[in-house]
Design a protein around this motif. Structure first.
Motif, mmCIF file in Angstrom:
data_model
loop_
_atom_site.group_PDB
_atom_site.id
_atom_site.type_symbol
_atom_site.label_atom_id
_atom_site.label_comp_id
_atom_site.label_asym_id
_atom_site.label_seq_id
_atom_site.Cartn_x
_atom_site.Cartn_y
_atom_site.Cartn_z
ATOM 1 N N SER A 296 0.771 -1.371 -0.087
ATOM 2 C CA SER A 296 -0.334 0.150 0.471
ATOM 3 C C SER A 296 1.152 1.196 0.019
ATOM 4 C CB SER A 296 -0.994 -0.215 1.451
ATOM 5 O OG SER A 296 -1.730 1.107 1.368
ATOM 6 N N TYR A 297 0.654 2.167 -1.299
ATOM 7 C CA TYR A 297 1.391 3.320 -0.917
ATOM 8 C C TYR A 297 1.334 4.334 -0.406
ATOM 9 C CZ TYR A 297 2.968 7.427 -3.060
ATOM 10 O OH TYR A 297 4.037 8.538 -2.885
ATOM 11 N N TRP A 298 -0.002 4.405 0.551
ATOM 12 C CA TRP A 298 -0.708 5.125 1.261
ATOM 13 C C TRP A 298 -0.048 5.002 1.896
ATOM 14 C CZ3 TRP A 298 -3.626 4.999 4.842
ATOM 15 C CH2 TRP A 298 -5.013 3.661 4.568
ATOM 16 N N TYR A 299 0.184 3.916 2.865
ATOM 17 C CA TYR A 299 0.646 3.539 4.271
ATOM 18 C C TYR A 299 1.982 4.161 4.425
ATOM 19 C CZ TYR A 299 1.181 0.883 8.308
ATOM 20 O OH TYR A 299 1.550 0.277 9.527
ATOM 21 N N GLY A 300 1.995 3.491 3.533
ATOM 22 C CA GLY A 300 3.579 4.252 3.947
ATOM 23 C C GLY A 300 4.301 5.511 3.356
ATOM 24 N N LEU A 301 2.945 6.668 2.856
ATOM 25 C CA LEU A 301 2.903 7.818 2.369
ATOM 26 C C LEU A 301 3.085 8.096 4.351
ATOM 27 C CD1 LEU A 301 3.614 10.220 0.882
ATOM 28 C CD2 LEU A 301 0.452 9.739 0.583
ATOM 29 N N VAL A 302 1.514 7.538 5.082
ATOM 30 C CA VAL A 302 1.760 7.917 5.735
ATOM 31 C C VAL A 302 2.743 7.824 7.000
ATOM 32 C CG1 VAL A 302 -0.131 7.318 9.005
ATOM 33 C CG2 VAL A 302 -0.982 7.326 6.060
ATOM 34 N N ILE A 303 3.365 6.613 7.199
ATOM 35 C CA ILE A 303 4.790 6.900 7.567
ATOM 36 C C ILE A 303 5.681 7.445 6.989
ATOM 37 C CG2 ILE A 303 6.636 5.166 8.850
ATOM 38 C CD1 ILE A 303 5.092 3.322 7.545
ATOM 39 N N ALA A 304 6.247 8.082 6.311
ATOM 40 C CA ALA A 304 6.750 8.926 5.662
ATOM 41 C C ALA A 304 6.297 10.445 6.700
ATOM 42 C CB ALA A 304 6.324 9.228 4.345
ATOM 43 N N ILE A 305 5.120 10.548 6.321
ATOM 44 C CA ILE A 305 4.932 12.432 6.923
ATOM 45 C C ILE A 305 4.566 12.244 7.811
ATOM 46 C CG2 ILE A 305 2.402 13.281 7.249
ATOM 47 C CD1 ILE A 305 1.629 12.748 5.082
ATOM 48 N N THR A 306 4.700 11.605 9.015
ATOM 49 C CA THR A 306 4.370 10.617 10.722
ATOM 50 C C THR A 306 6.441 11.556 11.154
ATOM 51 O OG1 THR A 306 2.784 9.254 11.117
ATOM 52 C CG2 THR A 306 4.806 9.513 12.302
ATOM 53 N N GLN A 307 6.920 10.522 10.295
ATOM 54 C CA GLN A 307 8.535 11.324 10.417
ATOM 55 C C GLN A 307 9.308 12.250 9.420
ATOM 56 O OE1 GLN A 307 9.349 7.940 7.431
ATOM 57 N NE2 GLN A 307 10.194 6.521 8.994
ATOM 58 N N ILE A 308 8.482 12.974 9.163
ATOM 59 C CA ILE A 308 8.593 14.429 8.492
ATOM 60 C C ILE A 308 8.100 15.619 10.208
ATOM 61 C CG2 ILE A 308 7.966 16.295 6.799
ATOM 62 C CD1 ILE A 308 8.267 14.313 5.056
#
Length: 272
Positions: free
Chosen positions: A62-74
């Protein structure tokens, strides 16, 4: 030697190092250079995937799940760049970083363990450098609501919560263990068996269900439920009510299974 100065410089270095490194991991997820599986991975059985391949395939599904992790990291990275927001930033950081560390070791992801350990240790150093404020907020500060906010009758029976907690633990322990034994129990058949004649795979699974993967037929999958007695076994199809697929006597040993039907004798060996 001025230990306070050394602590200050080390604390600052760790903040900026963590914030910088986490940004790189975040953009790796956004631009899909992380969690990308190689084409050959898709044609391998799940049982043949190593920990790295399994983890990358799962998170990359799931790309959007990885995107959520990325946003949290930022978000955690930006918070760590500023002293006033470091406390919340390091808590956000550790919520996912500890999980990453455990995952790297649990799934034996070589090449990531070292950096994950360093980042986690740095994060814990930042957190415990401010332990007095953390302790004050989470332990010393009074709870949101005091006894005065509750009704008198609630205060009189509040100790019932200890019995409730014990009841919840014991109740769910026995409930889940009972359900496991009933629906997820493993009998002597449980596992993967291969037909020695045509290499078909027979899977005995939870709740007395089965699947058959036929290697050389168009309709390759058959599934349903099975039942057995001391010496006989029956396979019923799930898509056709009570229709018998196979019935016969069986001889079960540790790694061999023979089913003697009216028309044939099927011989299987245990794969796993």
């Amino acid at each position: 030697m001025n230990w306070k100065k050394i602590h200050l410089y080390l604390y600052t270095f760790c903040r900026y190092f963590l914030a910088t490194m986490i940004i790189s991991y975040a953009f790796a997820k956004i631009f899909e250079t992380q969690f990308i599986s190689q084409p050959s991975t898709y044609d391998k059985p799940v049982g043949e995937l190593n920990g790295f391949q399994l983890t990358w395939f799962y998170y990359g599904y799931s790309y959007w799940y990885g995107l959520v992790i990325a946003i949290t990291q930022i978000i955690s990275s930006i918070l760590l760049f500023f002293r006033k927001t470091t406390r919340i930033g390091i808590i956000v950081f550790l919520t996912y970083m500890i999980n990453i560390l455990l995952m790297d070791f649990a799934y034996n992801i070589e090449g990531a363990k070292g950096m994950a350990t360093i980042l986690t240790v740095m994060g814990l150093f930042i957190l415990f450098s401010d332990y007095k404020s953390i302790k004050k907020y989470f332990i010393d500060e009074p709870p949101l609501f005091s006894n005065d906010d509750y009704s008198n009758w609630i205060n009189k029976i509040k100790n019932i919560k200890y019995l409730y907690i014990i009841f919840v633990f014991i109740g769910f322990f026995f409930l889940i263990s009972t359900l496991k034994n009933k629906y997820m129990g493993k009998n002597d058949f449980y596992g993967t068996w291969e037909n020695l004649k045509n290499n078909d795979r027979l899977y005995f699974e939870a709740a007395n269900t089965f699947q058959i993967n036929k290697k050389n037929e168009f309709n390759s999958f058959v599934n349903g439920k099975y039942s057995f007695s001391k010496d006989s076994i029956k396979f019923n199809l799930s898509d056709k009510k009570s229709k018998m697929y196979l019935e016969g006597k069986y001889i079960l040993e540790k790694n061999t299974l023979n089913i003697l039907s009216k028309n044939d004798t099927l011989k299987f060996k245990r794969i796993r």
